[in-house]
Write an enzyme that holds these catalytic residues in place. Sequence first.
Site, PDB file in Angstrom:
ATOM      1  N   HIS A 135      -7.511  -7.279  19.148  1.00  0.00           N
ATOM      2  CA  HIS A 135      -8.561  -8.012  19.868  1.00  0.00           C
ATOM      3  C   HIS A 135      -9.892  -8.061  19.106  1.00  0.00           C
ATOM      4  O   HIS A 135     -10.939  -7.675  19.619  1.00  0.00           O
ATOM      5  CB  HIS A 135      -8.768  -7.398  21.248  1.00  0.00           C
ATOM      6  CG  HIS A 135      -7.566  -7.470  22.131  1.00  0.00           C
ATOM      7  ND1 HIS A 135      -7.573  -7.020  23.437  1.00  0.00           N
ATOM      8  CD2 HIS A 135      -6.301  -7.924  21.906  1.00  0.00           C
ATOM      9  CE1 HIS A 135      -6.368  -7.195  23.972  1.00  0.00           C
ATOM     10  NE2 HIS A 135      -5.580  -7.747  23.048  1.00  0.00           N
ATOM     11  N   TYR A 249       0.560  -4.760  31.986  1.00  0.00           N
ATOM     12  CA  TYR A 249       1.772  -4.833  31.173  1.00  0.00           C
ATOM     13  C   TYR A 249       2.850  -3.875  31.652  1.00  0.00           C
ATOM     14  O   TYR A 249       4.039  -4.117  31.467  1.00  0.00           O
ATOM     15  CB  TYR A 249       1.440  -4.540  29.701  1.00  0.00           C
ATOM     16  CG  TYR A 249       0.918  -5.748  28.969  1.00  0.00           C
ATOM     17  CD1 TYR A 249       1.768  -6.764  28.584  1.00  0.00           C
ATOM     18  CD2 TYR A 249      -0.442  -5.887  28.679  1.00  0.00           C
ATOM     19  CE1 TYR A 249       1.300  -7.886  27.910  1.00  0.00           C
ATOM     20  CE2 TYR A 249      -0.920  -6.998  28.007  1.00  0.00           C
ATOM     21  CZ  TYR A 249      -0.047  -7.986  27.623  1.00  0.00           C
ATOM     22  OH  TYR A 249      -0.516  -9.087  26.971  1.00  0.00           O
TER      23      TYR A 249
END
Length: 356
Positions: A135, A249
Amino acid sequence: MIALCSIGYAKDTHTNFKVDEITSFNGIPWGMAQLDDTNLLVTIKQGALYRVNTVTGKQTPISGLPNIANAGQGGLLDIALSPDFDETSWVYFTYSHPMADGATTALARAKLQGSALVDWQDVFITDAGSDTGKHFGSRIAFDNDGHVFISIGDRGERANAQDLTNHAGKILRLNLDGSVPKDNPFVRRGNVRAEIWSYGHRNPQGLYYDQHTQRLWSNEHGPRGGDEINLIRVGANYGWPIVSYGKEYWGPFQVGEGTSKEGIDEPKKVFTPSIAPGSLLVYRGQLFNGWDGDFLSTALALRHLNNVKLVNGNVSESRHLEDLDERMRDVIELSDGALAISTDSGRILRILPASS
Protein backbone atom coordinates in the site's frame (compact mmCIF):
# COMPACT_ATOMS: atom_id res chain seq x y z
CA MET A 1 -25.55 10.59 -0.61
CA ILE A 2 -25.69 6.81 -0.42
CA ALA A 3 -22.93 5.13 -2.39
CA LEU A 4 -24.02 2.87 -5.23
CA CYS A 5 -22.51 -0.62 -5.27
CA SER A 6 -21.73 -2.57 -8.42
CA ILE A 7 -24.66 -4.96 -8.63
CA GLY A 8 -25.55 -4.48 -12.29
CA TYR A 9 -23.41 -3.14 -15.11
CA ALA A 10 -23.21 -3.14 -18.88
CA LYS A 11 -20.59 -5.33 -20.56
CA ASP A 12 -18.77 -4.67 -23.78
CA THR A 13 -15.98 -6.35 -25.74
CA HIS A 14 -12.99 -5.14 -27.65
CA THR A 15 -14.90 -5.64 -30.92
CA ASN A 16 -16.39 -2.20 -30.26
CA PHE A 17 -12.90 -0.74 -30.02
CA LYS A 18 -9.76 -0.62 -32.08
CA VAL A 19 -6.95 -2.00 -29.92
CA ASP A 20 -3.36 -1.56 -31.12
CA GLU A 21 -0.24 -2.61 -29.24
CA ILE A 22 2.24 0.28 -29.21
CA THR A 23 5.03 -1.71 -27.53
CA SER A 24 5.66 -4.21 -24.75
CA PHE A 25 8.11 -4.45 -21.86
CA ASN A 26 9.66 -7.18 -19.76
CA GLY A 27 8.29 -5.56 -16.61
CA ILE A 28 5.23 -3.73 -15.30
CA PRO A 29 4.63 -0.31 -16.92
CA TRP A 30 3.19 1.43 -13.85
CA GLY A 31 2.78 5.04 -14.98
CA MET A 32 2.63 6.96 -18.26
CA ALA A 33 2.80 10.61 -19.30
CA GLN A 34 2.48 12.00 -22.82
CA LEU A 35 5.60 13.94 -23.70
CA ASP A 36 4.46 15.18 -27.12
CA ASP A 37 2.23 14.02 -29.99
CA THR A 38 4.39 10.96 -30.72
CA ASN A 39 6.16 10.11 -27.45
CA LEU A 40 5.26 8.75 -24.03
CA LEU A 41 7.33 8.54 -20.87
CA VAL A 42 6.74 5.19 -19.17
CA THR A 43 7.86 4.09 -15.70
CA ILE A 44 8.65 0.42 -15.14
CA LYS A 45 7.87 -0.70 -11.60
CA GLN A 46 11.10 -2.67 -11.34
CA GLY A 47 13.06 0.60 -11.62
CA ALA A 48 13.45 1.84 -15.21
CA LEU A 49 12.20 4.73 -17.32
CA TYR A 50 11.66 4.81 -21.09
CA ARG A 51 10.61 7.16 -23.82
CA VAL A 52 8.30 5.31 -26.20
CA ASN A 53 7.56 6.41 -29.75
CA THR A 54 3.83 5.83 -30.21
CA VAL A 55 4.18 5.45 -33.99
CA THR A 56 7.11 3.03 -34.21
CA GLY A 57 7.03 1.52 -30.71
CA LYS A 58 10.74 2.26 -30.27
CA GLN A 59 11.87 2.24 -26.64
CA THR A 60 14.62 4.61 -25.52
CA PRO A 61 15.95 4.13 -21.97
CA ILE A 62 16.23 7.26 -19.84
CA SER A 63 19.15 7.40 -17.39
CA GLY A 64 19.45 9.23 -14.08
CA LEU A 65 17.11 7.37 -11.72
CA PRO A 66 18.08 6.94 -8.06
CA ASN A 67 18.16 3.75 -6.03
CA ILE A 68 14.58 2.44 -5.89
CA ALA A 69 13.13 -0.15 -3.51
CA ASN A 70 11.46 -2.67 -5.80
CA ALA A 71 9.73 -4.84 -3.21
CA GLY A 72 6.14 -6.03 -2.94
CA GLN A 73 3.85 -3.33 -4.30
CA GLY A 74 6.65 -0.77 -4.27
CA GLY A 75 8.98 0.38 -7.02
CA LEU A 76 9.05 3.21 -9.54
CA LEU A 77 5.41 4.32 -9.56
CA ASP A 78 3.71 7.32 -11.12
CA ILE A 79 5.03 9.97 -13.50
CA ALA A 80 3.63 13.38 -14.47
CA LEU A 81 4.89 16.40 -16.38
CA SER A 82 4.95 19.61 -14.38
CA PRO A 83 2.30 22.15 -15.48
CA ASP A 84 5.23 24.40 -16.47
CA PHE A 85 7.18 21.60 -18.19
CA ASP A 86 7.66 23.57 -21.42
CA GLU A 87 9.57 26.22 -19.46
CA THR A 88 11.27 24.13 -16.75
CA SER A 89 11.55 20.53 -18.09
CA TRP A 90 10.52 19.21 -14.65
CA VAL A 91 9.14 15.68 -14.56
CA TYR A 92 7.59 14.43 -11.29
CA PHE A 93 7.73 10.88 -9.95
CA THR A 94 6.50 8.88 -7.00
CA TYR A 95 8.62 5.93 -5.97
CA SER A 96 9.50 3.64 -3.08
CA HIS A 97 12.36 5.33 -1.28
CA PRO A 98 14.69 2.84 0.47
CA MET A 99 15.05 3.10 4.26
CA ALA A 100 17.08 1.14 6.78
CA ASP A 101 13.96 -0.74 7.89
CA GLY A 102 11.95 -0.90 4.66
CA ALA A 103 10.74 1.83 2.32
CA THR A 104 8.43 4.81 2.12
CA THR A 105 6.67 6.68 -0.67
CA ALA A 106 8.55 9.72 -1.97
CA LEU A 107 7.74 12.49 -4.42
CA ALA A 108 10.67 13.51 -6.62
CA ARG A 109 11.35 15.59 -9.68
CA ALA A 110 14.11 15.84 -12.27
CA LYS A 111 14.72 17.72 -15.50
CA LEU A 112 14.52 15.79 -18.73
CA GLN A 113 17.43 16.53 -21.05
CA GLY A 114 17.46 14.28 -24.10
CA SER A 115 17.71 10.71 -22.82
CA ALA A 116 18.78 11.61 -19.30
CA LEU A 117 17.31 12.94 -16.08
CA VAL A 118 19.40 15.64 -14.44
CA ASP A 119 19.11 17.54 -11.16
CA TRP A 120 17.15 14.78 -9.40
CA GLN A 121 15.44 16.16 -6.28
CA ASP A 122 13.55 14.25 -3.62
CA VAL A 123 10.91 16.92 -3.24
CA PHE A 124 9.14 15.20 -0.33
CA ILE A 125 9.88 11.95 1.52
CA THR A 126 6.76 10.90 3.37
CA ASP A 127 6.53 9.68 6.95
CA ALA A 128 4.94 6.42 5.82
CA GLY A 129 7.80 3.99 6.28
CA SER A 130 7.21 0.26 6.68
CA ASP A 131 8.87 -3.06 5.94
CA THR A 132 5.57 -4.61 4.75
CA GLY A 133 5.89 -3.86 1.02
CA LYS A 134 2.17 -2.97 0.94
CA HIS A 135 0.00 0.00 0.00
CA PHE A 136 2.46 2.67 -1.19
CA GLY A 137 -0.24 4.37 -3.32
CA SER A 138 0.67 6.42 -5.33
CA ARG A 139 -0.50 8.79 -8.03
CA ILE A 140 0.26 12.43 -8.82
CA ALA A 141 -2.16 15.26 -9.73
CA PHE A 142 -1.74 19.01 -10.25
CA ASP A 143 -4.32 21.75 -9.76
CA ASN A 144 -4.46 25.17 -11.43
CA ASP A 145 -2.81 27.02 -8.55
CA GLY A 146 0.73 25.70 -8.24
CA HIS A 147 0.01 22.66 -6.07
CA VAL A 148 0.76 18.97 -6.45
CA PHE A 149 -1.27 16.19 -4.81
CA ILE A 150 0.03 12.69 -4.07
CA SER A 151 -1.84 9.70 -2.68
CA ILE A 152 -0.34 7.43 -0.01
CA GLY A 153 -1.67 4.05 1.12
CA ASP A 154 -1.95 2.95 4.74
CA ARG A 155 1.14 0.71 4.28
CA GLY A 156 -0.83 -2.30 5.51
CA GLU A 157 -1.30 -0.78 8.98
CA ARG A 158 -4.98 0.13 9.24
CA ALA A 159 -4.68 2.53 12.17
CA ASN A 160 -2.37 4.76 10.11
CA ALA A 161 -5.23 6.11 8.02
CA GLN A 162 -6.84 7.86 11.01
CA ASP A 163 -3.54 8.89 12.65
CA LEU A 164 -2.82 12.47 11.62
CA THR A 165 0.73 12.34 12.97
CA ASN A 166 1.92 10.40 9.89
CA HIS A 167 1.31 10.50 6.13
CA ALA A 168 0.11 6.93 5.52
CA GLY A 169 -3.48 6.53 4.33
CA LYS A 170 -3.61 10.19 3.25
CA ILE A 171 -3.74 12.46 0.24
CA LEU A 172 -1.13 15.21 0.55
CA ARG A 173 -1.08 18.69 -0.96
CA LEU A 174 2.26 20.41 -1.53
CA ASN A 175 3.70 23.34 -3.40
CA LEU A 176 5.64 22.30 -6.48
CA ASP A 177 8.92 22.57 -4.57
CA GLY A 178 7.65 20.30 -1.77
CA SER A 179 6.94 23.04 0.76
CA VAL A 180 3.63 23.25 2.65
CA PRO A 181 0.91 25.57 1.31
CA LYS A 182 -0.11 28.05 3.98
CA ASP A 183 -3.81 27.31 3.45
CA ASN A 184 -3.60 23.53 3.97
CA PRO A 185 -6.28 22.43 6.46
CA PHE A 186 -3.98 21.22 9.23
CA VAL A 187 -1.34 23.94 9.23
CA ARG A 188 -0.38 24.96 12.79
CA ARG A 189 -2.31 22.07 14.39
CA GLY A 190 0.27 20.73 16.83
CA ASN A 191 1.54 17.25 15.90
CA VAL A 192 -0.80 16.95 12.90
CA ARG A 193 1.13 16.73 9.63
CA ALA A 194 0.61 19.97 7.75
CA GLU A 195 0.91 18.30 4.34
CA ILE A 196 -2.35 16.34 4.81
CA TRP A 197 -5.24 17.32 2.53
CA SER A 198 -7.56 14.37 3.32
CA TYR A 199 -7.32 11.15 5.33
CA GLY A 200 -8.97 7.83 6.06
CA HIS A 201 -7.79 6.21 2.81
CA ARG A 202 -6.78 2.55 2.43
CA ASN A 203 -4.74 2.45 -0.78
CA PRO A 204 -5.62 5.17 -3.31
CA GLN A 205 -3.96 4.19 -6.59
CA GLY A 206 -6.00 6.58 -8.69
CA LEU A 207 -5.87 10.37 -8.33
CA TYR A 208 -7.13 12.90 -10.86
CA TYR A 209 -7.66 16.65 -10.83
CA ASP A 210 -10.40 17.58 -13.31
CA GLN A 211 -9.35 20.93 -14.75
CA HIS A 212 -12.87 21.50 -16.14
CA THR A 213 -14.61 21.36 -12.76
CA GLN A 214 -11.58 22.07 -10.53
CA ARG A 215 -12.37 18.99 -8.47
CA LEU A 216 -10.01 16.35 -7.14
CA TRP A 217 -11.06 12.70 -7.37
CA SER A 218 -9.55 9.42 -6.21
CA ASN A 219 -10.26 5.74 -6.40
CA GLU A 220 -8.91 3.26 -3.91
CA HIS A 221 -8.72 -0.39 -3.06
CA GLY A 222 -11.09 -1.68 -0.42
CA PRO A 223 -10.46 -4.98 1.41
CA ARG A 224 -12.74 -7.80 0.21
CA GLY A 225 -15.08 -5.55 -1.75
CA GLY A 226 -15.56 -1.86 -1.06
CA ASP A 227 -13.38 -0.27 -3.74
CA GLU A 228 -14.36 3.39 -3.95
CA ILE A 229 -14.49 6.49 -6.11
CA ASN A 230 -14.31 9.56 -3.89
CA LEU A 231 -14.69 13.29 -4.40
CA ILE A 232 -11.81 14.67 -2.33
CA ARG A 233 -12.72 17.60 -0.12
CA VAL A 234 -10.29 19.65 1.91
CA GLY A 235 -9.73 18.18 5.38
CA ALA A 236 -12.28 15.39 4.91
CA ASN A 237 -12.18 11.92 6.50
CA TYR A 238 -12.98 9.01 4.16
CA GLY A 239 -13.45 6.50 6.91
CA TRP A 240 -10.88 3.73 6.63
CA PRO A 241 -10.78 1.58 8.75
CA ILE A 242 -13.73 2.88 10.80
CA VAL A 243 -16.22 2.25 7.99
CA SER A 244 -16.08 0.33 4.72
CA TYR A 245 -18.37 -1.41 2.27
CA GLY A 246 -15.84 -4.25 2.16
CA LYS A 247 -15.37 -7.23 4.44
CA GLU A 248 -12.50 -8.43 6.59
CA TYR A 249 -10.21 -10.85 4.78
CA TRP A 250 -10.40 -13.40 7.57
CA GLY A 251 -14.15 -13.59 8.06
CA PRO A 252 -17.61 -12.60 6.75
CA PHE A 253 -17.67 -9.37 8.75
CA GLN A 254 -17.86 -5.73 7.85
CA VAL A 255 -14.88 -3.58 8.69
CA GLY A 256 -15.08 -1.44 11.81
CA GLU A 257 -18.46 0.16 12.51
CA GLY A 258 -20.32 -0.63 9.28
CA THR A 259 -20.65 1.28 6.03
CA SER A 260 -21.28 4.85 7.15
CA LYS A 261 -20.92 7.20 10.09
CA GLU A 262 -21.63 10.85 10.76
CA GLY A 263 -18.65 13.06 9.94
CA ILE A 264 -17.22 10.66 7.34
CA ASP A 265 -17.54 11.37 3.61
CA GLU A 266 -19.47 8.75 1.65
CA PRO A 267 -17.95 7.39 -1.58
CA LYS A 268 -19.68 8.39 -4.79
CA LYS A 269 -19.32 4.87 -6.15
CA VAL A 270 -18.58 1.49 -4.51
CA PHE A 271 -17.42 -1.66 -6.27
CA THR A 272 -18.42 -4.92 -4.59
CA PRO A 273 -16.89 -7.33 -5.43
CA SER A 274 -13.61 -5.48 -5.81
CA ILE A 275 -12.38 -4.58 -9.27
CA ALA A 276 -8.97 -3.49 -7.83
CA PRO A 277 -8.70 -0.05 -9.50
CA GLY A 278 -5.19 0.81 -10.68
CA SER A 279 -5.71 4.40 -11.89
CA LEU A 280 -8.35 7.05 -12.54
CA LEU A 281 -9.14 9.42 -15.40
CA VAL A 282 -11.96 11.85 -16.09
CA TYR A 283 -12.32 11.64 -19.85
CA ARG A 284 -12.61 14.98 -21.66
CA GLY A 285 -11.88 13.96 -25.25
CA GLN A 286 -14.22 13.83 -28.25
CA LEU A 287 -13.39 10.43 -29.80
CA PHE A 288 -15.56 8.29 -27.52
CA ASN A 289 -19.13 9.39 -28.06
CA GLY A 290 -20.99 10.12 -24.83
CA TRP A 291 -17.97 9.67 -22.58
CA ASP A 292 -17.26 13.35 -21.80
CA GLY A 293 -16.95 13.65 -18.02
CA ASP A 294 -17.02 9.88 -17.43
CA PHE A 295 -14.71 8.24 -14.89
CA LEU A 296 -12.37 5.65 -16.41
CA SER A 297 -10.57 3.23 -14.10
CA THR A 298 -8.27 0.38 -14.96
CA ALA A 299 -9.19 -2.85 -13.17
CA LEU A 300 -6.45 -5.19 -12.02
CA ALA A 301 -8.32 -8.08 -10.39
CA LEU A 302 -11.35 -8.05 -12.71
CA ARG A 303 -9.27 -7.21 -15.80
CA HIS A 304 -11.20 -4.55 -17.68
CA LEU A 305 -11.56 -0.86 -18.40
CA ASN A 306 -14.25 0.50 -16.11
CA ASN A 307 -16.54 3.39 -17.04
CA VAL A 308 -18.68 5.17 -14.44
CA LYS A 309 -21.12 7.98 -15.17
CA LEU A 310 -22.17 10.30 -12.34
CA VAL A 311 -24.98 12.55 -13.53
CA ASN A 312 -27.23 14.47 -11.12
CA GLY A 313 -26.79 11.87 -8.41
CA ASN A 314 -27.43 8.94 -10.76
CA VAL A 315 -24.63 6.39 -11.11
CA SER A 316 -24.20 3.88 -13.94
CA GLU A 317 -21.35 1.56 -14.79
CA SER A 318 -20.07 -0.26 -17.88
CA ARG A 319 -17.12 -2.61 -18.33
CA HIS A 320 -15.03 -2.83 -21.48
CA LEU A 321 -12.18 -4.92 -22.93
CA GLU A 322 -12.76 -7.86 -20.56
CA ASP A 323 -11.98 -10.34 -23.31
CA LEU A 324 -8.40 -9.05 -23.50
CA ASP A 325 -7.91 -10.75 -20.10
CA GLU A 326 -5.30 -8.22 -19.01
CA ARG A 327 -4.55 -6.77 -15.59
CA MET A 328 -4.91 -3.12 -16.56
CA ARG A 329 -2.62 -0.80 -14.60
CA ASP A 330 -2.73 2.77 -15.94
CA VAL A 331 -4.93 4.73 -18.34
CA ILE A 332 -4.25 8.19 -19.75
CA GLU A 333 -6.00 10.33 -22.34
CA LEU A 334 -3.79 11.21 -25.29
CA SER A 335 -3.85 14.60 -26.98
CA ASP A 336 -6.04 13.30 -29.84
CA GLY A 337 -8.63 11.82 -27.45
CA ALA A 338 -7.43 8.22 -27.77
CA LEU A 339 -6.59 6.22 -24.66
CA ALA A 340 -3.31 4.59 -23.71
CA ILE A 341 -3.53 1.66 -21.30
CA SER A 342 -0.66 -0.21 -19.66
CA THR A 343 -0.99 -3.80 -18.49
CA ASP A 344 0.86 -5.86 -15.93
CA SER A 345 1.91 -8.22 -18.72
CA GLY A 346 4.05 -5.34 -20.02
CA ARG A 347 1.91 -4.08 -22.90
CA ILE A 348 1.13 -0.48 -23.85
CA LEU A 349 -2.14 -0.38 -25.80
CA ARG A 350 -3.76 2.39 -27.82
CA ILE A 351 -7.57 2.29 -27.62
CA LEU A 352 -9.81 3.91 -30.21
CA PRO A 353 -13.48 3.53 -31.14
CA ALA A 354 -13.89 0.79 -33.76
CA SER A 355 -15.33 3.33 -36.19
CA SER A 356 -12.29 5.61 -36.08
